[in-house]
Design a protein around this motif. Structure first.
Motif, PDB file in Angstrom:
ATOM      1  N   THR A  24       0.980  -1.233   0.159  1.00  0.00           N
ATOM      2  CA  THR A  24       0.035  -0.171  -0.060  1.00  0.00           C
ATOM      3  C   THR A  24       0.845   1.331  -0.092  1.00  0.00           C
ATOM      4  OG1 THR A  24      -0.256   0.120   2.547  1.00  0.00           O
ATOM      5  CG2 THR A  24      -2.025  -1.318   1.267  1.00  0.00           C
ATOM      6  N   ASN A  93      -5.499   9.800 -10.695  1.00  0.00           N
ATOM      7  CA  ASN A  93      -4.960   8.667 -10.904  1.00  0.00           C
ATOM      8  C   ASN A  93      -4.572   8.196 -12.254  1.00  0.00           C
ATOM      9  OD1 ASN A  93      -7.491   7.920 -11.149  1.00  0.00           O
ATOM     10  ND2 ASN A  93      -6.552   5.790 -11.046  1.00  0.00           N
ATOM     11  N   ASN A 197     -10.173  -0.191 -13.779  1.00  0.00           N
ATOM     12  CA  ASN A 197     -10.375   0.137 -12.087  1.00  0.00           C
ATOM     13  C   ASN A 197     -11.870   0.343 -11.545  1.00  0.00           C
ATOM     14  OD1 ASN A 197     -10.899   2.770 -12.618  1.00  0.00           O
ATOM     15  ND2 ASN A 197      -9.136   3.652 -11.493  1.00  0.00           N
ATOM     16  N   ALA A 201     -10.242  -4.276  -8.485  1.00  0.00           N
ATOM     17  CA  ALA A 201      -9.294  -3.998  -7.602  1.00  0.00           C
ATOM     18  C   ALA A 201      -8.609  -4.993  -6.961  1.00  0.00           C
ATOM     19  CB  ALA A 201     -10.114  -3.043  -6.461  1.00  0.00           C
ATOM     20  N   ASN A 245     -14.521   0.222  -7.796  1.00  0.00           N
ATOM     21  CA  ASN A 245     -13.705   1.390  -7.684  1.00  0.00           C
ATOM     22  C   ASN A 245     -13.247   1.612  -6.248  1.00  0.00           C
ATOM     23  OD1 ASN A 245     -13.592   4.767  -8.231  1.00  0.00           O
ATOM     24  ND2 ASN A 245     -12.627   3.150  -9.526  1.00  0.00           N
ATOM     25  N   ALA A 246     -12.586   0.633  -5.791  1.00  0.00           N
ATOM     26  CA  ALA A 246     -12.236   0.653  -4.373  1.00  0.00           C
ATOM     27  C   ALA A 246     -10.696   0.620  -4.312  1.00  0.00           C
ATOM     28  CB  ALA A 246     -12.772  -0.429  -3.622  1.00  0.00           C
ATOM     29  N   ILE A 247     -10.064   1.044  -3.119  1.00  0.00           N
ATOM     30  CA  ILE A 247      -8.517   0.974  -2.822  1.00  0.00           C
ATOM     31  C   ILE A 247      -8.415   0.707  -1.263  1.00  0.00           C
ATOM     32  CG2 ILE A 247      -8.675   3.464  -2.486  1.00  0.00           C
ATOM     33  CD1 ILE A 247      -5.945   3.621  -4.044  1.00  0.00           C
ATOM     34  N   MET A 256     -14.328   2.942  -0.310  1.00  0.00           N
ATOM     35  CA  MET A 256     -14.881   3.050  -1.210  1.00  0.00           C
ATOM     36  C   MET A 256     -16.130   4.098  -0.938  1.00  0.00           C
ATOM     37  SD  MET A 256     -17.397  -0.613  -1.105  1.00  0.00           S
ATOM     38  CE  MET A 256     -15.842  -1.607  -0.943  1.00  0.00           C
ATOM     39  N   ARG A 295     -11.753   5.504  -5.978  1.00  0.00           N
ATOM     40  CA  ARG A 295     -10.220   5.240  -6.404  1.00  0.00           C
ATOM     41  C   ARG A 295      -9.803   6.001  -7.384  1.00  0.00           C
ATOM     42  NH1 ARG A 295      -6.134   4.814  -7.208  1.00  0.00           N
ATOM     43  NH2 ARG A 295      -4.568   3.247  -7.775  1.00  0.00           N
ATOM     44  N   CYS A 296     -10.616   6.446  -8.173  1.00  0.00           N
ATOM     45  CA  CYS A 296     -10.194   7.335  -9.498  1.00  0.00           C
ATOM     46  C   CYS A 296      -9.625   8.624  -8.771  1.00  0.00           C
ATOM     47  CB  CYS A 296     -11.587   7.714 -10.064  1.00  0.00           C
ATOM     48  SG  CYS A 296     -12.002   6.129 -11.216  1.00  0.00           S
ATOM     49  N   GLU A 300      -1.709   7.629  -5.910  1.00  0.00           N
ATOM     50  CA  GLU A 300      -0.741   7.155  -4.581  1.00  0.00           C
ATOM     51  C   GLU A 300       0.751   7.301  -4.739  1.00  0.00           C
ATOM     52  OE1 GLU A 300      -2.426   2.540  -4.043  1.00  0.00           O
ATOM     53  OE2 GLU A 300      -2.492   3.397  -6.065  1.00  0.00           O
TER      54      GLU A 300
END
Length: 302
Positions: A24, A93, A197, A201, A245-247, A256, A295-296, A300
């Motif tokens: 991560t 991203n 994405n 994920a 669309n999660a991270i 999310m 997520r968009c 990171e």
């Protein structure tokens, strides 16, 4: 290795230890939704985008500020100002990504988004403040919309790249090399899908969320799901709620949108809990009218 052959990819991937790098990110950055409005060029191939009357700039800004506050609970999160002439800039991203102290700048398909890659303040922050080297893919002709098109297992150095108007095979090869990945699997997204994405994920290298109807060949989606000990197979309704669309921004939490979380069934939450993840969410209903979700919004830093 970069290949369309799923059998060869997964045979290789099984031998990849989770020692490629941190699973991560160490920090994240956002871009504020200043000038939040419908980008008609982007709407040409983004079926998730709402009509112009759904765009409310004040509400989007309030949601975005709350997103930054919430994500700061997991890791340092900064926010750059937006650009009123770049209405999609709140999804950085696709344009900016990092790998081992390197900034990667992507090549966007639409001219309305290509201007985002020219931001001297963001490039300068990475170069002059953080000391990152730069790999600039924005000036070559092949679309490669970074971690929109390419979903990365950072722990094992594996990429999953969905091809569409937003990323062609040469663009995928350029990203594979820029991120220095061990292996990348190429596959076609289903007609109408614009980014991987939204339908896939990888969470901290331990779990996957995957929606098979977003893949041209559902067998590829199933092969990806089968490669992880914890796999949550999403329905079409959950995909439309942006559950894909999660991270994971830490080892113990998956982020999310509130709409995405509300679409999860108890059994889905159990899959994530078994993988060691608490679900955290933020209300992004206005931002989601622009065709992307949480997520968009997150670029990171590795």
């Amino acid at each position: 290795m970069i290949t369309r052959a799923a059998d060869a990819f997964f045979a290789f991937a099984r031998g990849c230890a989770p020692d490629f790098g941190p699973a991560t990110a160490k920090a994240a950055f956002l871009v504020a939704p200043d000038g939040f409005a419908r980008a008609d060029q982007s709407a040409q191939d983004n079926r998730y985008m709402a009509g112009a009357d759904a765009f409310d700039a004040a509400r989007a800004s309030a949601e975005h500020r709350e997103l930054q506050r919430a994500l700061s609970q997991s890791l340092p999160t900064i926010c750059f100002p937006g650009d009123p002439d770049a209405p999609d800039a709140l999804f950085p991203n696709n344009v900016f990504a990092t790998a081992s102290g390197k900034l990667i700048v992507g090549r966007m398909r639409h001219p309305v988004r290509q201007r985002e890659a020219e931001r001297d303040d963001i490039r300068g922050w990475f170069r002059d403040v953080l000391g990152y080297a730069e790999t600039d893919l924005s000036r070559q002709p092949h679309a490669c919309e970074l971690t929109g098109a390419l979903v990365i297992d950072r722990a094992r150095g594996l990429g999953f790249c969905g091809l569409s108007e937003r990323c062609d095979e040469e663009g995928a090869r350029l990203m594979h090399e820029a991120f220095g990945l061990r292996a990348t699997l190429l596959f076609d997204l289903a007609p109408g899908e614009y980014h991987s994405n939204v339908v896939l994920a990888v969470l901290a290298g331990r779990a996957v969320l995957v929606c098979a109807d977003g893949f041209a060949d559902p067998a590829v989606a199933e092969a990806i799901a089968g490669a992880y000990a914890h796999a949550l197979r999403l329905t079409a309704a959950q995909r439309l709620a942006f559950a894909g669309n999660a991270i994971a921004l830490s080892e113990d939490a998956v982020w999310m949108s509130a709409a995405a979380e509300s679409a999860l069934a108890p059994a889905d939450r159990a899959v994530l809990a078994d993988a060691g993840f608490e679900v955290r969410s933020v209300d992004l209903r206005t931002i989601e009218s622009a065709g992307g979700s949480l997520r968009c919004c997150v670029a990171e830093l590795f």
